[in-house]
Design a protein around this motif. Sequence first.
Motif, PDB file in Angstrom:
ATOM      1  N   MET A 107       0.839  -1.221   0.000  1.00 59.96           N
ATOM      2  CA  MET A 107       0.000   0.000   0.000  1.00 59.96           C
ATOM      3  C   MET A 107       0.869   1.265   0.000  1.00 59.96           C
ATOM      4  O   MET A 107       0.585   2.233  -0.714  1.00 59.96           O
ATOM      5  N   TYR A 108       1.935   1.250   0.816  1.00 60.54           N
ATOM      6  CA  TYR A 108       2.794   2.437   0.896  1.00 60.54           C
ATOM      7  C   TYR A 108       3.556   2.654  -0.399  1.00 60.54           C
ATOM      8  O   TYR A 108       3.827   3.803  -0.793  1.00 60.54           O
ATOM      9  N   LEU A 109       3.901   1.561  -1.076  1.00 54.40           N
ATOM     10  CA  LEU A 109       4.565   1.677  -2.380  1.00 54.40           C
ATOM     11  C   LEU A 109       3.630   2.369  -3.373  1.00 54.40           C
ATOM     12  O   LEU A 109       4.029   3.280  -4.094  1.00 54.40           O
ATOM     13  N   VAL A 110       2.403   1.943  -3.413  1.00 58.61           N
ATOM     14  CA  VAL A 110       1.400   2.536  -4.319  1.00 58.61           C
ATOM     15  C   VAL A 110       1.218   4.012  -4.008  1.00 58.61           C
ATOM     16  O   VAL A 110       1.199   4.865  -4.897  1.00 58.61           O
ATOM     17  N   LEU A 111       1.089   4.314  -2.725  1.00 60.51           N
ATOM     18  CA  LEU A 111       0.928   5.718  -2.293  1.00 60.51           C
ATOM     19  C   LEU A 111       2.106   6.557  -2.766  1.00 60.51           C
ATOM     20  O   LEU A 111       1.930   7.666  -3.288  1.00 60.51           O
ATOM     21  N   ARG A 112       3.300   6.004  -2.585  1.00 64.55           N
ATOM     22  CA  ARG A 112       4.516   6.741  -2.946  1.00 64.55           C
ATOM     23  C   ARG A 112       4.531   7.032  -4.441  1.00 64.55           C
ATOM     24  O   ARG A 112       4.839   8.138  -4.876  1.00 64.55           O
ATOM     25  N   ILE A 113       4.181   6.020  -5.206  1.00 66.23           N
ATOM     26  CA  ILE A 113       4.170   6.181  -6.666  1.00 66.23           C
ATOM     27  C   ILE A 113       3.097   7.182  -7.096  1.00 66.23           C
ATOM     28  O   ILE A 113       3.326   8.032  -7.973  1.00 66.23           O
ATOM     29  N   VAL A 114       1.942   7.110  -6.461  1.00 64.79           N
ATOM     30  CA  VAL A 114       0.847   8.030  -6.820  1.00 64.79           C
ATOM     31  C   VAL A 114       1.216   9.471  -6.470  1.00 64.79           C
ATOM     32  O   VAL A 114       1.081  10.377  -7.303  1.00 64.79           O
ATOM     33  N   ILE A 115       1.687   9.681  -5.255  1.00 69.81           N
ATOM     34  CA  ILE A 115       2.044  11.051  -4.830  1.00 69.81           C
ATOM     35  C   ILE A 115       3.196  11.574  -5.683  1.00 69.81           C
ATOM     36  O   ILE A 115       3.172  12.716  -6.168  1.00 69.81           O
ATOM     37  N   GLY A 116       4.204  10.729  -5.906  1.00 71.42           N
ATOM     38  CA  GLY A 116       5.324  11.128  -6.767  1.00 71.42           C
ATOM     39  C   GLY A 116       4.837  11.459  -8.175  1.00 71.42           C
ATOM     40  O   GLY A 116       5.232  12.464  -8.772  1.00 71.42           O
ATOM     41  N   GLY A 117       3.938  10.623  -8.691  1.00 72.13           N
ATOM     42  CA  GLY A 117       3.393  10.833 -10.034  1.00 72.13           C
ATOM     43  C   GLY A 117       2.629  12.141 -10.143  1.00 72.13           C
ATOM     44  O   GLY A 117       2.743  12.867 -11.136  1.00 72.13           O
ATOM     45  N   ILE A 118       1.866  12.462  -9.098  1.00 67.17           N
ATOM     46  CA  ILE A 118       1.096  13.721  -9.114  1.00 67.17           C
ATOM     47  C   ILE A 118       2.039  14.920  -9.164  1.00 67.17           C
ATOM     48  O   ILE A 118       1.829  15.873  -9.928  1.00 67.17           O
ATOM     49  N   PHE A 119       3.099  14.871  -8.367  1.00 68.35           N
ATOM     50  CA  PHE A 119       4.051  15.991  -8.377  1.00 68.35           C
ATOM     51  C   PHE A 119       4.797  16.074  -9.710  1.00 68.35           C
ATOM     52  O   PHE A 119       5.074  17.177 -10.206  1.00 68.35           O
ATOM     53  N   ILE A 120       5.117  14.925 -10.289  1.00 64.75           N
ATOM     54  CA  ILE A 120       5.777  14.935 -11.605  1.00 64.75           C
ATOM     55  C   ILE A 120       4.845  15.563 -12.640  1.00 64.75           C
ATOM     56  O   ILE A 120       5.247  16.433 -13.419  1.00 64.75           O
ATOM     57  N   PHE A 121       3.590  15.126 -12.637  1.00 63.09           N
ATOM     58  CA  PHE A 121       2.604  15.657 -13.580  1.00 63.09           C
ATOM     59  C   PHE A 121       2.435  17.157 -13.384  1.00 63.09           C
ATOM     60  O   PHE A 121       2.419  17.932 -14.355  1.00 63.09           O
ATOM     61  N   SER A 122       2.324  17.571 -12.130  1.00 59.45           N
ATOM     62  CA  SER A 122       2.133  18.986 -11.807  1.00 59.45           C
ATOM     63  C   SER A 122       3.326  19.825 -12.270  1.00 59.45           C
ATOM     64  O   SER A 122       3.172  20.873 -12.895  1.00 59.45           O
ATOM     65  N   GLY A 123       4.530  19.336 -11.969  1.00 58.96           N
ATOM     66  CA  GLY A 123       5.738  20.067 -12.352  1.00 58.96           C
ATOM     67  C   GLY A 123       5.920  20.117 -13.863  1.00 58.96           C
ATOM     68  O   GLY A 123       6.174  21.174 -14.449  1.00 58.96           O
ATOM     69  N   LEU A 124       5.732  18.952 -14.502  1.00 57.63           N
ATOM     70  CA  LEU A 124       5.924  18.879 -15.961  1.00 57.63           C
ATOM     71  C   LEU A 124       4.962  19.792 -16.709  1.00 57.63           C
ATOM     72  O   LEU A 124       5.330  20.455 -17.680  1.00 57.63           O
ATOM     73  N   SER A 125       3.704  19.798 -16.244  1.00 61.53           N
ATOM     74  CA  SER A 125       2.687  20.593 -16.945  1.00 61.53           C
ATOM     75  C   SER A 125       3.068  22.070 -16.963  1.00 61.53           C
ATOM     76  O   SER A 125       2.739  22.798 -17.895  1.00 61.53           O
ATOM     77  N   LYS A 126       3.805  22.502 -15.949  1.00 64.20           N
ATOM     78  CA  LYS A 126       4.199  23.915 -15.894  1.00 64.20           C
ATOM     79  C   LYS A 126       5.551  24.129 -16.579  1.00 64.20           C
ATOM     80  O   LYS A 126       5.764  25.152 -17.235  1.00 64.20           O
ATOM     81  N   VAL A 127       6.463  23.200 -16.405  1.00 63.23           N
ATOM     82  CA  VAL A 127       7.796  23.355 -16.991  1.00 63.23           C
ATOM     83  C   VAL A 127       7.729  23.372 -18.522  1.00 63.23           C
ATOM     84  O   VAL A 127       8.441  24.125 -19.176  1.00 63.23           O
ATOM     85  N   LEU A 128       6.848  22.532 -19.090  1.00 59.16           N
ATOM     86  CA  LEU A 128       6.790  22.419 -20.550  1.00 59.16           C
ATOM     87  C   LEU A 128       6.014  23.570 -21.202  1.00 59.16           C
ATOM     88  O   LEU A 128       6.015  23.706 -22.423  1.00 59.16           O
ATOM     89  N   SER A 129       5.359  24.363 -20.387  1.00 59.67           N
ATOM     90  CA  SER A 129       4.592  25.496 -20.905  1.00 59.67           C
ATOM     91  C   SER A 129       5.417  26.767 -20.686  1.00 59.67           C
ATOM     92  O   SER A 129       6.241  26.798 -19.771  1.00 59.67           O
ATOM     93  N   PRO A 130       5.253  27.827 -21.497  1.00 60.21           N
ATOM     94  CA  PRO A 130       5.962  29.070 -21.189  1.00 60.21           C
ATOM     95  C   PRO A 130       5.692  29.510 -19.752  1.00 60.21           C
ATOM     96  O   PRO A 130       4.554  29.454 -19.289  1.00 60.21           O
ATOM     97  N   TYR A 131       6.752  29.957 -19.058  1.00 63.73           N
ATOM     98  CA  TYR A 131       6.612  30.282 -17.635  1.00 63.73           C
ATOM     99  C   TYR A 131       5.586  31.407 -17.417  1.00 63.73           C
ATOM    100  O   TYR A 131       5.026  31.545 -16.330  1.00 63.73           O
ATOM    101  N   GLN A 132       5.372  32.221 -18.484  1.00 66.44           N
ATOM    102  CA  GLN A 132       4.436  33.339 -18.361  1.00 66.44           C
ATOM    103  C   GLN A 132       3.021  32.862 -17.997  1.00 66.44           C
ATOM    104  O   GLN A 132       2.252  33.598 -17.363  1.00 66.44           O
ATOM    105  N   ASN A 133       2.667  31.637 -18.406  1.00 66.07           N
ATOM    106  CA  ASN A 133       1.325  31.125 -18.076  1.00 66.07           C
ATOM    107  C   ASN A 133       1.197  30.897 -16.567  1.00 66.07           C
ATOM    108  O   ASN A 133       0.184  31.251 -15.967  1.00 66.07           O
ATOM    109  N   PHE A 134       2.224  30.312 -15.966  1.00 63.19           N
ATOM    110  CA  PHE A 134       2.190  30.087 -14.517  1.00 63.19           C
ATOM    111  C   PHE A 134       2.328  31.403 -13.767  1.00 63.19           C
ATOM    112  O   PHE A 134       1.707  31.607 -12.720  1.00 63.19           O
TER     113      PHE A 134
END
Lengths: 145, 202
Positions: A1-28
Amino acid sequence: MYLVLRIVIGGIFIFSGLSKVLSPYQNFLYIIQDYQLLPSWGEVLTAQLFPWIELIVGVFVFLGLWTSWGLRGALVLSGIFVVVVGQALIRGLSLENCGCFGGWVHLKPQAVIVLDSASLLLTSLMLRNISLTKKISLDSYFEKA
Amino acid sequence: MNKWQSTLVIVLVLVGLVAGAKIYLAPKKAQINIQTARAKGNPQARVKIVEFIDFQCPACAYGMKFLKTFIGQHPDDIYVQVRYFPLTNMHHHAMISALYSECAARQGKFWELEDLMIPQQGQWAQLISPEPVFQAMAAQVGMDINQLNSCLASDDARKVINDEKALGQSLGIASTPTYFINNKMVVGVKSLQDELKTYFPN
């Protein structure tokens, strides 16, 4: 269960960071300005650096590398989001979109408070049970090596 | 490889991959086509602004009012061109307001219609259908209503709007208002004002 949680939380932060990094910073930057918290130079700095911090924390948590530190980073980030979005709601600022995932996903601020509060809780749980959280991770690989 | 070395490698690979993706996906530069009925100001001006807006977006309305005043104060130094970026997933009247604007532009009445549409945005945005209001505005600015309705019924105006939105997306636009000031992208009126201060310090 903790492995799944870790992967999910890590995945959410990766998704969140990537969505902003790949877009012009002016949008954020535009989203940050809506929160009316920082001086102009602070807003620009945050817009350029914050997404990278999210991404790196996400990767470390996902891979289970320096897991304790990654989880502490995730805890701090989640706490920041709750405070920032919460103060905007208390002040009655008009926010159509929290900006959490750049332009990829639009979340209402109220949903963000719930999501990030859950993230705080789950991350704390993982930190308290760090040995289970690191069960299959790069940390455990290096500990055995 | 020890843990520290592995960490360094992972971070470098991550930064390299993401930076590479950013460069590969980098938006192209906005080109200004001065052959448009949706432009005002001096085409030879030292400050050229391409503005991507959604007519139901309150911040866009504020930006248009600000730019109208600013152009009035610096008539020879500013050139503004409006492009469409309707946020149809957020604003129910984004497309219809853009359609009326495009059809007005085809009759040379774009700015006259905006002078009515923008100040009244708060009212028509609340309506189930703003079309009766837009029809009244069109009549008020002297548009040919038959020509307007033919334009609204055709696919051509919608195609122009969708093409401009696709252009905006290729430029990296995610929100409105987004401005390209001499090809430099800024989002929101605050950033617009900050950037204009670099050209007009007083």
